[in-house]
Design a protein around this motif. Structure first.
Motif, PDB file in Angstrom:
ATOM      1  N   GLY A  82      19.357  16.638  11.744  1.00 39.21           N
ATOM      2  CA  GLY A  82      18.196  15.859  12.147  1.00 39.21           C
ATOM      3  C   GLY A  82      17.470  15.195  10.997  1.00 39.21           C
ATOM      4  N   ASN A  83      17.877  15.492   9.730  1.00 37.48           N
ATOM      5  CA  ASN A  83      17.139  14.924   8.599  1.00 37.48           C
ATOM      6  C   ASN A  83      17.385  13.435   8.439  1.00 37.48           C
ATOM      7  OD1 ASN A  83      15.438  15.318   6.138  1.00 37.48           O
ATOM      8  ND2 ASN A  83      17.300  14.589   5.133  1.00 37.48           N
ATOM      9  N   GLY A  84      18.614  12.978   8.765  1.00 42.54           N
ATOM     10  CA  GLY A  84      18.884  11.551   8.682  1.00 42.54           C
ATOM     11  C   GLY A  84      17.941  10.770   9.579  1.00 42.54           C
ATOM     12  N   LEU A  85      17.825  11.240  10.831  1.00 41.34           N
ATOM     13  CA  LEU A  85      16.900  10.602  11.759  1.00 41.34           C
ATOM     14  C   LEU A  85      15.464  10.808  11.307  1.00 41.34           C
ATOM     15  CD1 LEU A  85      16.302   9.118  14.376  1.00 41.34           C
ATOM     16  CD2 LEU A  85      16.411  11.305  15.576  1.00 41.34           C
ATOM     17  N   ASN A  86      15.196  11.969  10.713  1.00 40.54           N
ATOM     18  CA  ASN A  86      13.838  12.234  10.244  1.00 40.54           C
ATOM     19  C   ASN A  86      13.432  11.246   9.159  1.00 40.54           C
ATOM     20  OD1 ASN A  86      11.468  13.731  10.482  1.00 40.54           O
ATOM     21  ND2 ASN A  86      12.026  15.118   8.828  1.00 40.54           N
ATOM     22  N   CYS A  87      14.384  10.897   8.269  1.00 46.81           N
ATOM     23  CA  CYS A  87      14.083   9.915   7.230  1.00 46.81           C
ATOM     24  C   CYS A  87      13.890   8.529   7.832  1.00 46.81           C
ATOM     25  CB  CYS A  87      15.207   9.891   6.189  1.00 46.81           C
ATOM     26  SG  CYS A  87      15.250  11.341   5.117  1.00 46.81           S
ATOM     27  N   VAL A  88      14.726   8.190   8.847  1.00 49.26           N
ATOM     28  CA  VAL A  88      14.560   6.912   9.534  1.00 49.26           C
ATOM     29  C   VAL A  88      13.192   6.854  10.196  1.00 49.26           C
ATOM     30  CG1 VAL A  88      15.394   5.491  11.451  1.00 49.26           C
ATOM     31  CG2 VAL A  88      17.029   6.582   9.896  1.00 49.26           C
ATOM     32  N   ARG A  89      12.754   7.996  10.751  1.00 50.14           N
ATOM     33  CA  ARG A  89      11.457   8.050  11.408  1.00 50.14           C
ATOM     34  C   ARG A  89      10.314   8.111  10.401  1.00 50.14           C
ATOM     35  NH1 ARG A  89       7.456  11.727  12.653  1.00 50.14           N
ATOM     36  NH2 ARG A  89       8.506  13.291  11.388  1.00 50.14           N
ATOM     37  N   ILE A  90      10.488   8.922   9.369  1.00 52.05           N
ATOM     38  CA  ILE A  90       9.366   9.198   8.469  1.00 52.05           C
ATOM     39  C   ILE A  90       9.047   8.000   7.585  1.00 52.05           C
ATOM     40  CG2 ILE A  90      10.510  10.117   6.398  1.00 52.05           C
ATOM     41  CD1 ILE A  90       7.467  11.612   8.248  1.00 52.05           C
ATOM     42  N   PHE A  91      10.029   7.128   7.320  1.00 49.75           N
ATOM     43  CA  PHE A  91       9.741   5.962   6.480  1.00 49.75           C
ATOM     44  C   PHE A  91       8.655   5.093   7.121  1.00 49.75           C
ATOM     45  CE2 PHE A  91      10.052   1.897   4.511  1.00 49.75           C
ATOM     46  CZ  PHE A  91      10.490   2.119   3.219  1.00 49.75           C
ATOM     47  N   PRO A  92       8.863   4.602   8.355  1.00 49.98           N
ATOM     48  CA  PRO A  92       7.773   3.819   8.972  1.00 49.98           C
ATOM     49  C   PRO A  92       6.551   4.661   9.297  1.00 49.98           C
ATOM     50  CG  PRO A  92       9.552   4.158  10.541  1.00 49.98           C
ATOM     51  CD  PRO A  92      10.057   4.625   9.209  1.00 49.98           C
ATOM     52  N   TYR A  93       6.764   5.955   9.652  1.00 50.22           N
ATOM     53  CA  TYR A  93       5.645   6.845   9.971  1.00 50.22           C
ATOM     54  C   TYR A  93       4.702   6.964   8.780  1.00 50.22           C
ATOM     55  CZ  TYR A  93       3.278  11.286  11.130  1.00 50.22           C
ATOM     56  OH  TYR A  93       2.353  12.266  11.370  1.00 50.22           O
ATOM     57  N   SER A  94       5.268   7.274   7.620  1.00 45.34           N
ATOM     58  CA  SER A  94       4.456   7.420   6.416  1.00 45.34           C
ATOM     59  C   SER A  94       3.934   6.075   5.946  1.00 45.34           C
ATOM     60  CB  SER A  94       5.296   8.079   5.308  1.00 45.34           C
ATOM     61  OG  SER A  94       4.542   8.255   4.124  1.00 45.34           O
ATOM     62  N   ALA A  95       4.781   5.032   6.034  1.00 44.43           N
ATOM     63  CA  ALA A  95       4.369   3.700   5.600  1.00 44.43           C
ATOM     64  C   ALA A  95       3.183   3.198   6.412  1.00 44.43           C
ATOM     65  CB  ALA A  95       5.551   2.734   5.720  1.00 44.43           C
ATOM     66  N   VAL A  96       3.240   3.379   7.745  1.00 41.16           N
ATOM     67  CA  VAL A  96       2.143   2.931   8.604  1.00 41.16           C
ATOM     68  C   VAL A  96       0.849   3.654   8.246  1.00 41.16           C
ATOM     69  CG1 VAL A  96       1.257   3.007  10.979  1.00 41.16           C
ATOM     70  CG2 VAL A  96       3.576   2.175  10.537  1.00 41.16           C
ATOM     71  N   GLN A  97       0.940   4.942   7.973  1.00 37.94           N
ATOM     72  CA  GLN A  97      -0.254   5.697   7.604  1.00 37.94           C
ATOM     73  C   GLN A  97      -0.939   5.099   6.381  1.00 37.94           C
ATOM     74  OE1 GLN A  97       0.364   9.881   7.115  1.00 37.94           O
ATOM     75  NE2 GLN A  97       0.890  10.224   9.256  1.00 37.94           N
ATOM     76  N   PHE A  98      -0.179   4.868   5.326  1.00 38.24           N
ATOM     77  CA  PHE A  98      -0.785   4.372   4.092  1.00 38.24           C
ATOM     78  C   PHE A  98      -1.249   2.919   4.229  1.00 38.24           C
ATOM     79  CE2 PHE A  98       1.591   7.984   2.293  1.00 38.24           C
ATOM     80  CZ  PHE A  98       0.576   8.564   1.534  1.00 38.24           C
ATOM     81  N   VAL A  99      -0.493   2.108   4.965  1.00 33.78           N
ATOM     82  CA  VAL A  99      -0.904   0.720   5.163  1.00 33.78           C
ATOM     83  C   VAL A  99      -2.224   0.659   5.929  1.00 33.78           C
ATOM     84  CG1 VAL A  99      -0.359  -1.424   6.388  1.00 33.78           C
ATOM     85  CG2 VAL A  99       1.397  -0.294   5.023  1.00 33.78           C
ATOM     86  N   VAL A 100      -2.322   1.413   7.018  1.00 31.96           N
ATOM     87  CA  VAL A 100      -3.541   1.406   7.829  1.00 31.96           C
ATOM     88  C   VAL A 100      -4.713   1.977   7.039  1.00 31.96           C
ATOM     89  CG1 VAL A 100      -4.645   2.338   9.912  1.00 31.96           C
ATOM     90  CG2 VAL A 100      -2.295   1.506  10.020  1.00 31.96           C
ATOM     91  N   TYR A 101      -4.462   3.045   6.283  1.00 33.99           N
ATOM     92  CA  TYR A 101      -5.546   3.661   5.513  1.00 33.99           C
ATOM     93  C   TYR A 101      -6.059   2.710   4.439  1.00 33.99           C
ATOM     94  CZ  TYR A 101      -8.249   7.351   3.274  1.00 33.99           C
ATOM     95  OH  TYR A 101      -9.273   8.113   2.763  1.00 33.99           O
ATOM     96  N   GLU A 102      -5.134   2.049   3.719  1.00 32.18           N
ATOM     97  CA  GLU A 102      -5.558   1.094   2.694  1.00 32.18           C
ATOM     98  C   GLU A 102      -6.306  -0.071   3.327  1.00 32.18           C
ATOM     99  OE1 GLU A 102      -5.403   1.436  -0.472  1.00 32.18           O
ATOM    100  OE2 GLU A 102      -4.151   3.222  -0.609  1.00 32.18           O
ATOM    101  N   ALA A 103      -5.846  -0.512   4.505  1.00 34.28           N
ATOM    102  CA  ALA A 103      -6.531  -1.609   5.201  1.00 34.28           C
ATOM    103  C   ALA A 103      -7.938  -1.193   5.627  1.00 34.28           C
ATOM    104  CB  ALA A 103      -5.717  -2.045   6.414  1.00 34.28           C
ATOM    105  N   CYS A 104      -8.064   0.050   6.085  1.00 37.94           N
ATOM    106  CA  CYS A 104      -9.390   0.562   6.466  1.00 37.94           C
ATOM    107  C   CYS A 104     -10.348   0.515   5.276  1.00 37.94           C
ATOM    108  CB  CYS A 104      -9.274   1.999   6.974  1.00 37.94           C
ATOM    109  SG  CYS A 104      -8.758   2.142   8.685  1.00 37.94           S
ATOM    110  N   LYS A 105      -9.861   0.943   4.138  1.00 38.90           N
ATOM    111  CA  LYS A 105     -10.717   0.973   2.952  1.00 38.90           C
ATOM    112  C   LYS A 105     -11.179  -0.424   2.544  1.00 38.90           C
ATOM    113  CE  LYS A 105      -7.980   3.343   0.262  1.00 38.90           C
ATOM    114  NZ  LYS A 105      -7.482   4.103  -0.910  1.00 38.90           N
TER     115      LYS A 105
END
Length: 326
Positions: A82-105
């Protein structure tokens, strides 16, 4: 001549594009998420197996004993199932978090605290963290659901699943699980099964993680210029570990609910539980498994979350600063 100049200038255009704040946050956040989750993949697998058990003892013999059991039964691939899929999932998951947080700031609160002049308030940090947590769940939840099912489909959770596992020569892959879930479980409703308890856990977790990390990071800003880089990186690793551990411990029961709701359609009765709502799940777990039932798999999860969060924050900040200074 103009075409030649355009080609010559193209690298700078690409460089300028990459160095835009939102693109930096997306790339650095995505890579940070993928690296951090791969490092702790065996703990993630064991945590999920412990979470979806009701009263069996298959994976209740300790974290490292469970990891050895998975390795003995499924080999090295089992530890990273499941780690391959986890990396496919976590890349946009983590990216969206930081993009939205930086935009909020920058857009919502008009603060650029990485310059060292201004800082968000704790209320602003919690709000921004909650918002980016909710956005990341909506964007990537179907992949999280499939990753959970991939993690447990070959595991010996009870005697019945053992006999079934022996008959599975090649378990279904990512796309087959996605298509079957969509086709057999009500379309998008099936792909978003468990999204409510997931949001209840992820939103406050991300909010606390960002708030605690940035509060601790603010404390170290005044001394960061006088410290060698390795000490700064060690400090970031430490406060990343602390923020992840605090946030996960406080919100863990909802993470457990998320996993159980995700696998209900795979045979909740066989696994020993069946819930009609989040409240029903909370009451049932308390009655049948006691208070400890809410924190089943917490130890394995902390072994995963603490180093994962620490690595994620460090990789994000180092990669972000490297791109900015490129």
């Amino acid at each position: 001549m103009s075409e030649v100049l355009a080609v010559i200038e193209q690298p700078n255009s690409i460089k300028d594009f990459i160095k835009q704040d939102s693109n930096i946050a997306f790339l650095a956040g995505g890579v940070a998420g993928a690296v951090s989750r791969t490092v702790v993949s065996p703990f993630e697998r064991v945590k999920i197996l412990q979470q979806v058990q009701s009263s069996t003892n298959s994976y209740n013999q300790g974290i490292f004993s469970s990891i050895r059991q998975v390795y003995h039964e499924e080999g090295i691939k089992g530890l990273f199932r499941g780690n391959g899929l986890n990396c496919v999932r976590i890349f946009p998951y983590s990216a969206v978090q930081f993009v939205v947080y930086e935009a909020c700031k920058k857009k919502l609160f008009h603060v650029d605290d990485y310059g060292g002049q201004e800082q968000l308030t704790n209320t602003q940090r919690l709000f921004g963290g909650a918002l980016c947590g909710g956005c990341s769940v909506v964007a990537t939840y179907p992949l999280d659901l499939i990753k959970t099912r991939l993690s447990i489909q070959t595991a010996n959770l009870n005697s019945l699943s053992r006999s079934k596992a022996k008959n599975i020569s090649k378990p279904p892959g990512i796309w087959k699980l996605l298509s079957e879930t969509y086709r057999l479980e009500g379309g998008l409703k099936g792909l978003y099964r468990g999204v409510w308890p997931t949001s209840l856990g992820v939103v406050p977790y991300v909010a606390l993680n960002f708030a605690v990390y940035e509060q601790l990071r603010e404390i170290g800003i005044n001394t960061s210029d006088t410290q060698p880089s390795w000490k700064n990186n060690l400090y970031k690793l430490t406060i990343g570990a602390v923020s992840g551990g605090i946030a996960q411990t406080m919100t863990y029961p909802f993470d457990l609910l998320r996993r159980r709701f995700q696998v209900l359609a795979m045979g909740g009765y066989e696994l020993g539980f069946r819930y009609t709502s989040v409240w029903d799940a909370l009451v049932t777990i308390g009655k049948t498994e006691g208070f400890r039932g809410y924190y089943k798999g917490l130890s394995a999860n902390l072994f995963k979350v603490v180093p994962s969060t620490a690595v994620s924050w460090l990789v994000y900040e180092v990669m972000r600063d490297s791109i900015r200074n490129w």
